[in-house]
Motif scaffolding. Sequence first.
Motif, PDB file in Angstrom:
ATOM      1  N   ASP A   1       0.868  -1.176   0.000  1.00 39.34           N
ATOM      2  CA  ASP A   1       0.000   0.000   0.000  1.00 39.34           C
ATOM      3  C   ASP A   1       0.906   1.228   0.000  1.00 39.34           C
ATOM      4  OD1 ASP A   1      -1.915   1.929   0.250  1.00 39.34           O
ATOM      5  OD2 ASP A   1      -2.639   1.271   2.218  1.00 39.34           O
ATOM      6  N   ARG A   2       1.092   1.811  -1.172  1.00 40.52           N
ATOM      7  CA  ARG A   2       2.010   2.935  -1.301  1.00 40.52           C
ATOM      8  C   ARG A   2       1.428   4.232  -0.741  1.00 40.52           C
ATOM      9  NH1 ARG A   2       2.337  -0.637  -4.699  1.00 40.52           N
ATOM     10  NH2 ARG A   2       0.777   0.091  -6.179  1.00 40.52           N
ATOM     11  N   ASN A   3       0.146   4.239  -0.389  1.00 42.23           N
ATOM     12  CA  ASN A   3      -0.460   5.404   0.254  1.00 42.23           C
ATOM     13  C   ASN A   3      -0.243   5.384   1.762  1.00 42.23           C
ATOM     14  OD1 ASN A   3      -1.444   6.463  -2.170  1.00 42.23           O
ATOM     15  ND2 ASN A   3      -3.196   5.083  -2.078  1.00 42.23           N
ATOM     16  N   ALA A   4       0.179   4.247   2.291  1.00 43.21           N
ATOM     17  CA  ALA A   4       0.460   4.128   3.724  1.00 43.21           C
ATOM     18  C   ALA A   4       1.971   4.192   3.937  1.00 43.21           C
ATOM     19  CB  ALA A   4      -0.086   2.809   4.252  1.00 43.21           C
ATOM     20  N   ALA A   5       2.349   4.560   5.131  1.00 45.26           N
ATOM     21  CA  ALA A   5       3.774   4.617   5.462  1.00 45.26           C
ATOM     22  C   ALA A   5       4.373   3.212   5.450  1.00 45.26           C
ATOM     23  CB  ALA A   5       3.965   5.264   6.826  1.00 45.26           C
ATOM     24  N   ILE A   6       5.649   3.135   5.187  1.00 44.08           N
ATOM     25  CA  ILE A   6       6.328   1.840   5.061  1.00 44.08           C
ATOM     26  C   ILE A   6       6.275   1.045   6.366  1.00 44.08           C
ATOM     27  CG2 ILE A   6       8.610   2.748   5.609  1.00 44.08           C
ATOM     28  CD1 ILE A   6       9.756   0.811   3.555  1.00 44.08           C
ATOM     29  N   GLU A   7       6.283   1.740   7.505  1.00 40.89           N
ATOM     30  CA  GLU A   7       6.319   1.029   8.790  1.00 40.89           C
ATOM     31  C   GLU A   7       4.946   0.602   9.285  1.00 40.89           C
ATOM     32  OE1 GLU A   7       6.066   5.408   9.673  1.00 40.89           O
ATOM     33  OE2 GLU A   7       7.418   4.234   8.463  1.00 40.89           O
ATOM     34  N   GLU A   8       3.888   0.928   8.589  1.00 35.21           N
ATOM     35  CA  GLU A   8       2.546   0.530   9.014  1.00 35.21           C
ATOM     36  C   GLU A   8       2.341  -0.971   8.842  1.00 35.21           C
ATOM     37  OE1 GLU A   8      -0.700   2.879   7.656  1.00 35.21           O
ATOM     38  OE2 GLU A   8       0.408   4.752   7.917  1.00 35.21           O
TER      39      GLU A   8
END
Length: 132
Positions: A104-111
């Motif tokens: 999910d590129r709309n969410a932060a990588i660490e989510e």
Amino acid sequence: MRPIHQAKQSRGFTLVELLVVIAIIGILVGLLLPAVQAAREAARRMQCSSNVRQLGIAVHNFESAYKSIPAGWVSHGNSGEPGWGWAVALLPFMEGGNLYNTIDRNAAIEEAVNASARTTVVSTFICPSDPF
């Protein structure tokens, strides 16, 4: 008539003959092991060069599709980090489309939604000779 004290002829190997055969086999194995290791390392080297070739082809395919090379870093938000690197952009061009679709590129990588993609090891980015 046979003589009474005729010596028996044994049909087996003597201890010395067995030791000589074992020594010869040991020497041959000793000579063979380095050759096998060299062949394995050559195969690893070929796999690594094949991985680099696949990365190059993926970059060329990305460039053909988007008329630019992938960005080195694409961050989420204003801070600039953490973010997705160029390797993620190349995934659809190197048989990594399924992994790319899980991100999910709309969410932060660490989510948490990106946890499985973040921890997946892509073998194309690793040479077999590299220590872990």
